[in-house]
Design a protein around this motif. Sequence first.
Motif, PDB file in Angstrom:
ATOM      1  N   VAL A  45      38.418  32.344  29.347  1.00 29.18           N
ATOM      2  CA  VAL A  45      39.099  33.555  29.804  1.00 29.18           C
ATOM      3  C   VAL A  45      38.720  33.780  31.258  1.00 29.18           C
ATOM      4  CG1 VAL A  45      39.213  34.634  27.523  1.00 29.18           C
ATOM      5  CG2 VAL A  45      37.200  35.019  28.962  1.00 29.18           C
ATOM      6  N   GLY A  46      39.381  34.744  31.918  1.00 26.33           N
ATOM      7  CA  GLY A  46      39.073  35.035  33.312  1.00 26.33           C
ATOM      8  C   GLY A  46      37.811  35.887  33.437  1.00 26.33           C
ATOM      9  N   VAL A  47      37.386  36.100  34.676  1.00 29.20           N
ATOM     10  CA  VAL A  47      36.141  36.827  34.920  1.00 29.20           C
ATOM     11  C   VAL A  47      36.232  38.289  34.457  1.00 29.20           C
ATOM     12  CG1 VAL A  47      36.652  37.638  37.278  1.00 29.20           C
ATOM     13  CG2 VAL A  47      34.286  37.089  36.617  1.00 29.20           C
ATOM     14  N   VAL A  48      37.437  38.839  34.367  1.00 32.84           N
ATOM     15  CA  VAL A  48      37.569  40.225  33.904  1.00 32.84           C
ATOM     16  C   VAL A  48      37.127  40.340  32.446  1.00 32.84           C
ATOM     17  CG1 VAL A  48      39.163  42.134  33.481  1.00 32.84           C
ATOM     18  CG2 VAL A  48      39.381  40.764  35.557  1.00 32.84           C
ATOM     19  N   LEU A  49      37.616  39.445  31.581  1.00 31.40           N
ATOM     20  CA  LEU A  49      37.227  39.476  30.174  1.00 31.40           C
ATOM     21  C   LEU A  49      35.860  38.846  29.937  1.00 31.40           C
ATOM     22  CD1 LEU A  49      40.298  40.174  29.837  1.00 31.40           C
ATOM     23  CD2 LEU A  49      40.178  38.935  27.667  1.00 31.40           C
ATOM     24  N   ASP A  50      35.452  37.970  30.827  1.00 31.85           N
ATOM     25  CA  ASP A  50      34.172  37.277  30.682  1.00 31.85           C
ATOM     26  C   ASP A  50      33.000  38.146  31.129  1.00 31.85           C
ATOM     27  OD1 ASP A  50      32.176  35.306  30.445  1.00 31.85           O
ATOM     28  OD2 ASP A  50      32.586  34.527  32.449  1.00 31.85           O
ATOM     29  N   MET A  51      33.122  38.803  32.299  1.00 31.96           N
ATOM     30  CA  MET A  51      31.985  39.517  32.880  1.00 31.96           C
ATOM     31  C   MET A  51      32.256  40.993  33.165  1.00 31.96           C
ATOM     32  SD  MET A  51      30.616  36.569  35.515  1.00 31.96           S
ATOM     33  CE  MET A  51      29.529  37.713  36.358  1.00 31.96           C
ATOM     34  N   VAL A 102      44.964  52.409  37.744  1.00 31.16           N
ATOM     35  CA  VAL A 102      44.173  51.202  37.984  1.00 31.16           C
ATOM     36  C   VAL A 102      44.796  50.406  39.121  1.00 31.16           C
ATOM     37  CG1 VAL A 102      43.416  48.980  37.031  1.00 31.16           C
ATOM     38  CG2 VAL A 102      43.383  51.025  35.582  1.00 31.16           C
ATOM     39  N   GLU A 103      43.970  50.003  40.075  1.00 31.22           N
ATOM     40  CA  GLU A 103      44.372  49.073  41.130  1.00 31.22           C
ATOM     41  C   GLU A 103      43.427  47.896  41.062  1.00 31.22           C
ATOM     42  OE1 GLU A 103      45.245  51.322  45.006  1.00 31.22           O
ATOM     43  OE2 GLU A 103      44.022  52.719  43.820  1.00 31.22           O
ATOM     44  N   ALA A 104      43.944  46.676  41.243  1.00 35.87           N
ATOM     45  CA  ALA A 104      43.071  45.514  41.102  1.00 35.87           C
ATOM     46  C   ALA A 104      43.595  44.320  41.878  1.00 35.87           C
ATOM     47  CB  ALA A 104      42.923  45.145  39.627  1.00 35.87           C
ATOM     48  N   SER A 105      42.670  43.449  42.230  1.00 33.07           N
ATOM     49  CA  SER A 105      43.009  42.170  42.844  1.00 33.07           C
ATOM     50  C   SER A 105      42.009  41.142  42.362  1.00 33.07           C
ATOM     51  CB  SER A 105      42.979  42.261  44.381  1.00 33.07           C
ATOM     52  OG  SER A 105      41.677  42.616  44.824  1.00 33.07           O
ATOM     53  N   VAL A 107      42.537  44.322  30.005  1.00 30.78           N
ATOM     54  CA  VAL A 107      43.894  43.776  30.027  1.00 30.78           C
ATOM     55  C   VAL A 107      44.732  44.467  31.098  1.00 30.78           C
ATOM     56  CG1 VAL A 107      46.049  43.599  28.710  1.00 30.78           C
ATOM     57  CG2 VAL A 107      43.869  42.974  27.642  1.00 30.78           C
ATOM     58  N   LYS A 108      44.587  45.788  31.214  1.00 30.48           N
ATOM     59  CA  LYS A 108      45.313  46.526  32.246  1.00 30.48           C
ATOM     60  C   LYS A 108      44.935  46.002  33.635  1.00 30.48           C
ATOM     61  CE  LYS A 108      47.734  49.838  34.154  1.00 30.48           C
ATOM     62  NZ  LYS A 108      49.224  49.715  34.212  1.00 30.48           N
ATOM     63  N   ILE A 109      43.672  45.700  33.833  1.00 33.80           N
ATOM     64  CA  ILE A 109      43.227  45.177  35.129  1.00 33.80           C
ATOM     65  C   ILE A 109      43.848  43.812  35.399  1.00 33.80           C
ATOM     66  CG2 ILE A 109      41.190  44.284  36.360  1.00 33.80           C
ATOM     67  CD1 ILE A 109      39.644  46.647  35.029  1.00 33.80           C
ATOM     68  N   THR A 110      43.908  42.932  34.399  1.00 35.72           N
ATOM     69  CA  THR A 110      44.545  41.625  34.620  1.00 35.72           C
ATOM     70  C   THR A 110      46.020  41.784  34.946  1.00 35.72           C
ATOM     71  OG1 THR A 110      45.038  41.240  32.255  1.00 35.72           O
ATOM     72  CG2 THR A 110      42.900  40.467  33.071  1.00 35.72           C
ATOM     73  N   GLU A 111      46.667  42.763  34.328  1.00 37.70           N
ATOM     74  CA  GLU A 111      48.077  43.019  34.648  1.00 37.70           C
ATOM     75  C   GLU A 111      48.234  43.449  36.099  1.00 37.70           C
ATOM     76  OE1 GLU A 111      49.046  46.006  31.787  1.00 37.70           O
ATOM     77  OE2 GLU A 111      49.740  44.560  30.294  1.00 37.70           O
ATOM     78  N   GLU A 112      47.334  44.306  36.562  1.00 33.44           N
ATOM     79  CA  GLU A 112      47.412  44.781  37.943  1.00 33.44           C
ATOM     80  C   GLU A 112      47.099  43.669  38.935  1.00 33.44           C
ATOM     81  OE1 GLU A 112      48.621  47.711  38.902  1.00 33.44           O
ATOM     82  OE2 GLU A 112      49.029  47.998  36.757  1.00 33.44           O
TER      83      GLU A 112
END
Length: 337
Positions: free
Chosen positions: A165-171, A190-193, A311-316
């Motif tokens: 998985v990506g770092v968002v779900l991993d860490m 939520v804002e993310a990059s 998940v919301k962060i990965t969408e953003e």
Amino acid sequence: MNSNKMRVGVIGVGTLGKHHARLYKNINDAQLIGVYDINPETAKKVASELNTKAFQSLEDIADNCEGFSIAVPATDHYKIAFFLLNKKKHLLIEKPIASNLQQAGEIVKIARENGLIIEIGHTERYNPVTDFIDGKINDVRFIEAKRMSPYPPARHGKEPRGTEVGVVLDMMIHDLELILHIVKSKVERVEASGISVLSSSEDMANARITFKNGCVANIIASRVSEKSIRTMHIYQPAKFISLDYANKTCTVFSKDNSSIQKEEIPIVDHNALQKELTTFVSNALSTIQTGKTAESKVSGKIGLEALRLAVKITEEINKHNKKYGINDKVYSPNNIF
């Protein structure tokens, strides 16, 4: 076989799972029955080191235990949890609860319908540093969290640990769960990059979360860092709290008239994973003995909410990358509801 102890097993005895198995042997109310791993040689090696049994199949170990730790890759959490929950087993599932929301929701539903304990492995909730902030903060206005580590080592025939998985779900999800626990308010925006560097999904990510009570959290996560960092700064009127989860330190800066007072908080150290496993065993035993489902510190519902925010962060991140023509891959859980 001691009927006063909970019979436990560990599914997946790689980097983290072998520590679960080792620590279960130190818990008075637990009896480690054995381990299972998709790699039989890994299971045999760990079983030999711990003087326990290496089971040849998931079905076999399931018939011999009342509760389990699931410490397999996140993408496999659901299928193993689904199988064991339908056999009426209590579970401690390493974070994230699952790799997508539909699966996570079903895990929570099955556990609730069957009166089963599911504890999600957000171990920072058991970090002694967290003991200090629980009940001692109020009116939080801003949170800054940073979680960084070197890229995980290569494994023969497998992806590096956590990179399924990506770092968002991993860490980052560790800090998301902590922040939801601290702020206790609904998310407004939520804002993310994020960008991929070495893996097939995002290895670095930054998120800015605005809550409906006005609190703002800024979170950075990276698994391509030179060194490990796990810190959080909490700001409220006339007070600033600095937490270091890795070094288990806490410093409070308070306004006193025109000066700033600095106080180093004494932290009573303990093994967070040991405490998490002990709590899981205690809750599961209580549920078995009384027939009333005990309340988990980090329940399936809590794990689901942390995953929902992740998940919301990965969408953003995906929206940001699409807007600016960035072609980096981001882990995108499917079947989102």
